[in-house]
Motif scaffolding. Structure first.
Motif, mmCIF file in Angstrom:
data_model
loop_
_atom_site.group_PDB
_atom_site.id
_atom_site.type_symbol
_atom_site.label_atom_id
_atom_site.label_comp_id
_atom_site.label_asym_id
_atom_site.label_seq_id
_atom_site.Cartn_x
_atom_site.Cartn_y
_atom_site.Cartn_z
ATOM 1 N N PHE A 265 -38.528 -19.516 2.499
ATOM 2 C CA PHE A 265 -38.781 -20.804 3.145
ATOM 3 C C PHE A 265 -39.881 -20.648 4.179
ATOM 4 C CE2 PHE A 265 -35.332 -18.638 5.359
ATOM 5 C CZ PHE A 265 -35.776 -18.633 6.669
ATOM 6 N N VAL B 158 -35.285 -20.339 -4.335
ATOM 7 C CA VAL B 158 -33.899 -19.875 -4.246
ATOM 8 C C VAL B 158 -33.719 -18.732 -5.239
ATOM 9 C CG1 VAL B 158 -31.457 -20.476 -4.458
ATOM 10 C CG2 VAL B 158 -33.096 -22.183 -3.613
ATOM 11 N N TRP C 222 -25.782 -25.334 -5.285
ATOM 12 C CA TRP C 222 -25.155 -25.150 -3.966
ATOM 13 C C TRP C 222 -23.645 -25.019 -4.105
ATOM 14 C CZ3 TRP C 222 -29.100 -23.533 -1.955
ATOM 15 C CH2 TRP C 222 -30.283 -24.234 -1.747
ATOM 16 N N LEU D 194 -37.635 -25.415 2.302
ATOM 17 C CA LEU D 194 -37.150 -24.514 1.258
ATOM 18 C C LEU D 194 -38.165 -24.444 0.123
ATOM 19 C CD1 LEU D 194 -34.819 -22.780 0.100
ATOM 20 C CD2 LEU D 194 -33.896 -24.893 -0.895
ATOM 21 N N ASP E 171 -30.363 -18.404 5.478
ATOM 22 C CA ASP E 171 -30.200 -18.854 4.098
ATOM 23 C C ASP E 171 -28.981 -19.762 3.968
ATOM 24 O OD1 ASP E 171 -32.360 -17.050 3.129
ATOM 25 O OD2 ASP E 171 -30.937 -15.500 3.713
ATOM 26 N N THR F 248 -33.113 -16.864 -0.067
ATOM 27 C CA THR F 248 -34.087 -17.955 -0.148
ATOM 28 C C THR F 248 -35.416 -17.501 0.434
ATOM 29 O OG1 THR F 248 -33.560 -18.893 2.034
ATOM 30 C CG2 THR F 248 -32.286 -19.712 0.151
#
Length: 244
Positions: A41, A54, A77, A51, A95, A39
């Protein structure tokens, strides 16, 4: 240029910004026995990291998913956290902390190439760039840790950097697995990576924060107990207000 190797995806990573394309990505990931995850962020401005991107991939391809354009990433997810496949990360605690908070449960079957790299003969802790370049001559882009990942549109350099964070994980994972087997350290590596399945591992260590504040000063029991309460109260307020 991206090196030509059967385990290195060479296509440009598409930026996924709508739910239909995300569904196709999830379907592709579900067919894989091993996926990669990272990720981008911003963590300095809020209690919970903001975030911004991804990155996921397989042996064949890499995808970049824009969480600022797609509100519901629950299907993504789920496939990352599922025990049905191996999820490979590098230094992936933060992450997976993000995933655990959004998904509501800790992931299963995670392998961290930084963790197992230390058991396979690499220096500890070894960066992703040095880990990858111990296996293949790959021109890893310069770091963009403090770039504006929440700005849109993302630049070509940002997209390439983000894609390369997962592009080389399959070949790195294969290489480290071979060295683990040769050294007889496979059980140690599995035990080391099992920490990702513990939800408590993602919670802040308030005792460590207290010890850091305390430093070399000699506090008596009452002072130490008071300091601990202050640390706990500060964390509770920061969490409630979503502030650093």
């Amino acid at each position: 240029p991206i090196p030509q190797h059967p385990d290195v995806p060479r296509d440009d990573a598409p930026l996924i910004t709508d739910v239909q394309d995300l569904a196709a990505v999830v379907d592709d990931l579900r067919q894989a026995t091993r996926i990669t995850f990272d990720t981008e962020f911003i963590g300095e401005e809020t209690y919970y990291p903001n975030l911004c991107l991804v990155q996921v991939g397989t042996r064949e391809r890499v995808y970049l998913v824009d969480p600022l354009a797609i509100d519901d990433l629950s299907a993504l997810w789920e496939v990352i956290a599922s025990p049905d496949r191996v999820t490979v990360v590098h230094a992936g605690r933060q992450d997976m902390q993000i995933l655990t908070r959004h998904w509501g449960a800790a992931p299963k079957n995670v392998v961290d190439t930084q963790l197992i790299g230390g058991l396979a003969g690499l220096p500890w802790p070894c960066s992703l760039t040095k880990s990858v370049q111990s296996v293949i001559d790959a021109p890893m882009p310069p770091g963009m840790t403090f770039t504006a990942w929440d700005a849109r549109p993302l630049s070509p350099n940002q997209l390439r950097y983000a894609a390369d964070d997962v592009r080389y994980l399959p070949i790195l994972h294969d290489h480290l697995q071979q060295h683990l087997a040769q050294a007889g350290h496979e059980a140690w590596a599995e035990q080391a990576c099992s920490v990702f399945e513990d939800p408590a591992w993602y919670e802040p260590d308030l005792n460590a924060q207290r010890r850091k504040i305390e430093g070399n000063r000699r506090f008596n029991k009452t002072q130490r107990r008071t300091l601990q309460r202050l640390v706990e109260q500060r964390d509770a307020i920061a969490r409630a207000e979503n502030l650093p």
